[in-house]
Write an enzyme that holds these catalytic residues in place. Structure first.
Site, mmCIF file in Angstrom:
data_model
loop_
_atom_site.group_PDB
_atom_site.id
_atom_site.type_symbol
_atom_site.label_atom_id
_atom_site.label_comp_id
_atom_site.label_asym_id
_atom_site.label_seq_id
_atom_site.Cartn_x
_atom_site.Cartn_y
_atom_site.Cartn_z
ATOM 1 N N GLU A 115 0.831 -1.206 0.000
ATOM 2 C CA GLU A 115 0.000 0.000 0.000
ATOM 3 C C GLU A 115 0.866 1.257 0.000
ATOM 4 O OE1 GLU A 115 -4.144 -0.646 1.328
ATOM 5 O OE2 GLU A 115 -3.105 -1.117 3.203
ATOM 6 N N GLU A 135 -4.428 -9.627 2.921
ATOM 7 C CA GLU A 135 -5.404 -9.277 3.952
ATOM 8 C C GLU A 135 -6.656 -10.142 3.929
ATOM 9 O OE1 GLU A 135 -2.947 -5.470 3.679
ATOM 10 O OE2 GLU A 135 -3.539 -7.123 2.373
#
Length: 263
Positions: A115, A135
């Site tokens: 990210e 995730e």
């Protein structure tokens, strides 16, 4: 290794700022204090007119960043403290920094590490680098901008593969799909990133910053970031978001609710 809070260092080498994620014993996994220091480093680069490019790297040679320290972050996020990751729902890592950022990726770049990478402009990766967003395997979503930025930066099918499967890709595949600019041997990663940064710094400063500002502002990602933040809050508040990280820390398969039922 939650006792090791790590640090983010900020140094200036001529016209290039070097930001280093420094927690190598934990693959540079981000603690709350490190996230704050990363924001502070971006602010320092933004405020310094003498900084014409930024290089971002991870310490230790084994990882760029393995994401957030789940043992520290998840309890606080589940309690509603999303502001420790996303202080402003309209912004994400480096989204309002118009100084060019070059990532030097040596080793692991997953979860929050990827990210952060998505907020950079040029990326040099080592031959042993790996990239992924695991995730969903743990009942979470990568709420640091990935749902918005990743489909803008790689083909849709590849973005969905990373977002929905939790699978990793290697450096060569990352290069093929345009996630990174170059793949080089590990010892050359940081020198090559510095070379690119110094080359950019030789260009007209106003022109360079303006070129990035136009490109970033034209994406108009603020509303999309806000949507991601709102939906991420729903996920974080779910039982899956408690079970997944617990299973991760206990090194077992998670036992989700409906996702584990037999059709």
């Amino acid at each position: 290794m939650t006792g090791d809070t790590g640090r983010v260092t900020y140094d200036v080498d001529g016209s290039v700022a070097v930001i280093t994620l420094d927690r190598p014993a934990a693959h540079n996994a981000l603690t709350v204090s490190m996230i704050g220091e990363l924001f502070d480093a971006a602010d320092a680069a933004r405020a310094d007119d003498g900084v014409l490019a930024v290089v971002l790297s991870g310490a230790g040679g084994r990882a760029f960043c393995a994401g957030g320290d789940l043992a520290e972050l998840i309890p606080r996020l589940s309690a509603g403290e999303l502001g420790i990751l996303v202080p402003d729902p309209t912004k994400r890592f480096f989204s309002d920094l118009f100084t060019p950022v070059i990532a030097a990726v040596d080793g692991i770049c997953v979860a929050g590490g990827l990210e952060i990478l998505l907020g950079t402009d040029l990326r040099v990766a080592s031959e042993n680098a790996v990239f992924g967003l695991p995730e969903v395997r743990w009942g979470l979503v990568p709420g640091g901008g990935s749902h918005v930025r990743l489909p803008q930066q790689v083909p849709w099918a590849m973005a969905m593969q990373l977002l929905l499967t939790g699978d990793h890709i290697d450096a060569r595949r990352a290069y093929e799909v345009g996630l990174v600019n170059e793949v080089v041997p590990s010892p050359q990663v940081l020198p090559r990133a510095m070379e690119l940064a110094r080359g950019i710094a030789r260009n007209g400063p106003l022109a360079v910053r303006s070129a990035k500002e136009i490109a970033v502002r034209a994406l108009a990602n603020e509303n999309a970031f806000t949507l991601e933040d709102a939906v991420n809050r729903r996920v974080i508040a779910s039982p899956d978001a408690t079970e997944g990280p617990l299973a991760f820390t206990e090194r077992r398969a998670p036992r989700f609710g409906r996702s584990q039922e037999t059709p």
